[in-house]
Design an enzyme around this catalytic site. Structure first.
Site, PDB file in Angstrom:
ATOM      1  N   LYS A   1       0.853  -1.201   0.000  1.00 34.78           N
ATOM      2  CA  LYS A   1       0.000   0.000   0.000  1.00 34.78           C
ATOM      3  C   LYS A   1       0.876   1.234   0.000  1.00 34.78           C
ATOM      4  O   LYS A   1       1.842   1.320   0.762  1.00 34.78           O
ATOM      5  CB  LYS A   1      -0.891   0.027   1.257  1.00 34.78           C
ATOM      6  CG  LYS A   1      -1.918   1.147   1.251  1.00 34.78           C
ATOM      7  CD  LYS A   1      -3.093   0.785   0.385  1.00 34.78           C
ATOM      8  CE  LYS A   1      -4.118   1.899   0.283  1.00 34.78           C
ATOM      9  NZ  LYS A   1      -3.719   2.939  -0.669  1.00 34.78           N
TER      10      LYS A   1
ATOM     11  N   LYS B   1       4.464   2.602   8.605  1.00 36.29           N
ATOM     12  CA  LYS B   1       3.227   3.346   8.878  1.00 36.29           C
ATOM     13  C   LYS B   1       2.020   2.421   8.961  1.00 36.29           C
ATOM     14  O   LYS B   1       1.201   2.521   9.887  1.00 36.29           O
ATOM     15  CB  LYS B   1       3.011   4.398   7.789  1.00 36.29           C
ATOM     16  CG  LYS B   1       1.873   5.373   8.069  1.00 36.29           C
ATOM     17  CD  LYS B   1       1.660   6.343   6.910  1.00 36.29           C
ATOM     18  CE  LYS B   1       2.895   7.141   6.607  1.00 36.29           C
ATOM     19  NZ  LYS B   1       2.647   8.157   5.541  1.00 36.29           N
TER      20      LYS B   1
ATOM     21  N   LYS C   1       5.599   2.356  -2.728  1.00 35.05           N
ATOM     22  CA  LYS C   1       5.552   3.752  -3.157  1.00 35.05           C
ATOM     23  C   LYS C   1       6.055   3.828  -4.594  1.00 35.05           C
ATOM     24  O   LYS C   1       6.727   2.911  -5.083  1.00 35.05           O
ATOM     25  CB  LYS C   1       6.444   4.637  -2.271  1.00 35.05           C
ATOM     26  CG  LYS C   1       5.973   6.082  -2.156  1.00 35.05           C
ATOM     27  CD  LYS C   1       4.783   6.209  -1.218  1.00 35.05           C
ATOM     28  CE  LYS C   1       4.477   7.654  -0.906  1.00 35.05           C
ATOM     29  NZ  LYS C   1       3.479   7.783   0.149  1.00 35.05           N
TER      30      LYS C   1
ATOM     31  N   THR D   1      -5.946  12.762   5.957  1.00 36.84           N
ATOM     32  CA  THR D   1      -4.556  12.986   6.369  1.00 36.84           C
ATOM     33  C   THR D   1      -4.439  14.247   7.208  1.00 36.84           C
ATOM     34  O   THR D   1      -3.824  14.245   8.284  1.00 36.84           O
ATOM     35  CB  THR D   1      -3.631  13.089   5.143  1.00 36.84           C
ATOM     36  OG1 THR D   1      -3.843  11.971   4.290  1.00 36.84           O
ATOM     37  CG2 THR D   1      -2.172  13.123   5.571  1.00 36.84           C
TER      38      THR D   1
ATOM     39  N   ASN E   1      -3.533  19.418  -0.141  1.00 39.09           N
ATOM     40  CA  ASN E   1      -4.596  18.746   0.587  1.00 39.09           C
ATOM     41  C   ASN E   1      -4.275  18.587   2.068  1.00 39.09           C
ATOM     42  O   ASN E   1      -5.100  18.895   2.933  1.00 39.09           O
ATOM     43  CB  ASN E   1      -4.844  17.373  -0.052  1.00 39.09           C
ATOM     44  CG  ASN E   1      -6.141  16.751   0.417  1.00 39.09           C
ATOM     45  OD1 ASN E   1      -7.178  17.390   0.399  1.00 39.09           O
ATOM     46  ND2 ASN E   1      -6.083  15.515   0.840  1.00 39.09           N
TER      47      ASN E   1
ATOM     48  N   SER F   1      -7.705   5.466   3.580  1.00 39.49           N
ATOM     49  CA  SER F   1      -7.628   4.614   2.395  1.00 39.49           C
ATOM     50  C   SER F   1      -8.109   3.202   2.708  1.00 39.49           C
ATOM     51  O   SER F   1      -8.785   2.563   1.895  1.00 39.49           O
ATOM     52  CB  SER F   1      -6.190   4.564   1.871  1.00 39.49           C
ATOM     53  OG  SER F   1      -5.867   5.736   1.158  1.00 39.49           O
TER      54      SER F   1
END
Length: 427
Positions: A76, A100, A112, A200, A231, A360
């Protein structure tokens, strides 16, 4: 605290994340075989792909996807479009995602990637073709139960909509509906979740609030600065302002502004919408030299842009009593050492900005189960989860008489270690 020789050169993000990992691994006496596994990535994809531009010319782009570890579940992590994207940056960011998701207790690993590109130089139609071609090139290296991308720097819900549409088009008609959760951070009309846009930023705010409660600090009238007003930066500022705090400085990729009397978050955001997303030229604040941003007089500093922003060069000049890491890896090892010596609190990235990946996860669950949650339900679940994780990190730091980053790493690594110990190594 992670010490470093003065003779060593300034390190990049990959070196930083490895030093942070090894520091925590040493403290807990991590199994040497598991340390070897976690020190490297599982897969590293580098893709060159051609795209026809609006003028008919063809450009060849370089894309990356790094899959660090999937011991706890599918990979992820976000996709970013930025000139700094390279294999080392992707490896570092993928490792941070592993820690994380583990820290948050999610059934995910870490990945990533992105494209080495300055998106401001391309039209919307070109960005769509670039995104779709990149998705096609990735093929089955991503998937709803294998590797689930999300928005990151310079990507958004529209980018995710292009990805999911392209990915689903490669599947048979009977399989398409089962692949909607190949990405998260989608628009609401394309399977997105209520609250994902602010998850976030709300998480960053909530961590600040929880930290302040522990320290008996009243956030009302506290001054804060934000680096990056996308954001994450916007929503963090929005919730802090609602709590009574005052935004006094903002920096984005184009400029730096400050106003000691306060900058109204909604007014600045509205101005940016009509100014190509930039804060430059905002009349209700003064222009500040970009290198002086972290020297601004404030109580809370929120780096929510790129990595390696707080270093040995500027850490000692920071006046804030708290750093809340909205970005991934914004503070390097040397910078953190100086901050901790000066008594500055640091809420580490893998805790502070984890609201995004938790949000998410909620979107992924809804798509997977055919559910639609209301905004209030999403935010309540997010707050409950983040409070649990914060309490665990804070308690670990207190019990070990250490900093919160090391505590967060310890919790994250021990969870993965337990999975490997219980399952063993094949064959």
């Amino acid at each position: 605290m992670i010490t470093k020789s003065k003779t060593q050169l300034k390190q990049g993000m990959l070196e930083n994340v490895m030093r942070q990992f090894n520091h925590a691994a040493d403290i807990i006496g991590l199994n040497s075989n598991i340390r070897k596994i976690l020190s490297i990535t599982n897969n590293e994809l580098l893709i060159h792909f051609p795209v026809k531009m609006d003028n008919g010319d063809v450009e060849v782009f370089t894309g990356y996807r790094v899959q660090h570890n999937n011991a706890l579940g599918p990979y992820k992590g976000g996709l970013r479009y930025h000139p700094t994207v390279d294999i080392d940056a992707a490896k570092a960011l993928a490792m941070w995602m592993t820690w994380k998701t583990s820290l948050a207790g999610l059934p995910y690993g870490g990945a990533k990637g992105g494209i080495q590109i300055d998106p401001s130089k391309y039209s919307n139609a070109e960005l769509e073709r670039i995104t779709r071609r990149f998705t096609y090139a990735l093929g089955d290296n991503i998937g709803p139960e294998h590797d689930i991308p999300a928005p990151d720097v310079n990507t958004n819900s529209q980018t995710m909509a292009w990805i999911v549409d392209t990915y689903m088009s490669t599947k048979s008609p009977a399989e398409r509906s089962k692949n909607q959760h190949v990405v998260t951070g989608k628009p609401l009309g394309s399977g997105g979740s209520e609250g994902r846009d602010r998850a976030t930023g709300y998480g960053v705010f909530l961590n600040i609030k929880l930290w302040a409660e522990k320290k008996k600090v009243n956030l009302k009238s506290k001054r804060f600065i934000v680096q990056g007003f996308g954001n994450v930066g916007y929503w963090t500022a929005y919730f802090l302002e609602n709590e009574g705090a005052k935004l006094v400085g903002v920096q984005d990729a184009y400029g730096t502004i400050a106003n000691s009397d306060g900058i109204e978050v909604s007014k600045l955001y509205q101005y940016m919408q009509g100014n190509k997303g930039s804060i430059v030229g905002y009349a209700l604040a003064q222009v500040v030299d970009k290198d002086s941003f972290f020297e601004l007089d404030c109580d809370i500093c929120i780096p929510a842009a790129l990595g390696n922003q707080i270093t040995a060069d500027n850490a000692a000049k920071i006046k804030a009593f708290l750093i809340a890491e909205g970005a991934n890896g914004p503070t390097d090892v040397e910078g953190e050492e100086i901050l901790l010596k000066n008594g500055v609190g640091i809420i580490p990235d893998i805790l502070c900005n984890s609201g995004g990946v938790i949000g998410s996860y909620f979107e992924w669950l809804q798509n997977r189960n055919g559910e639609l949650w209301q905004l209030e339900e999403v935010m309540a679940k997010l707050e409950k989860k983040m409070k649990e994780v914060f309490e665990k990190v804070y308690e670990t730091a207190e019990n070990r008489d250490g900093d919160m980053r090391t505590a967060a790493y310890i919790i994250a690594i021990e969870r993965i270690e337990k999975a490997y110990v219980q399952r063993g190594i094949f064959p």
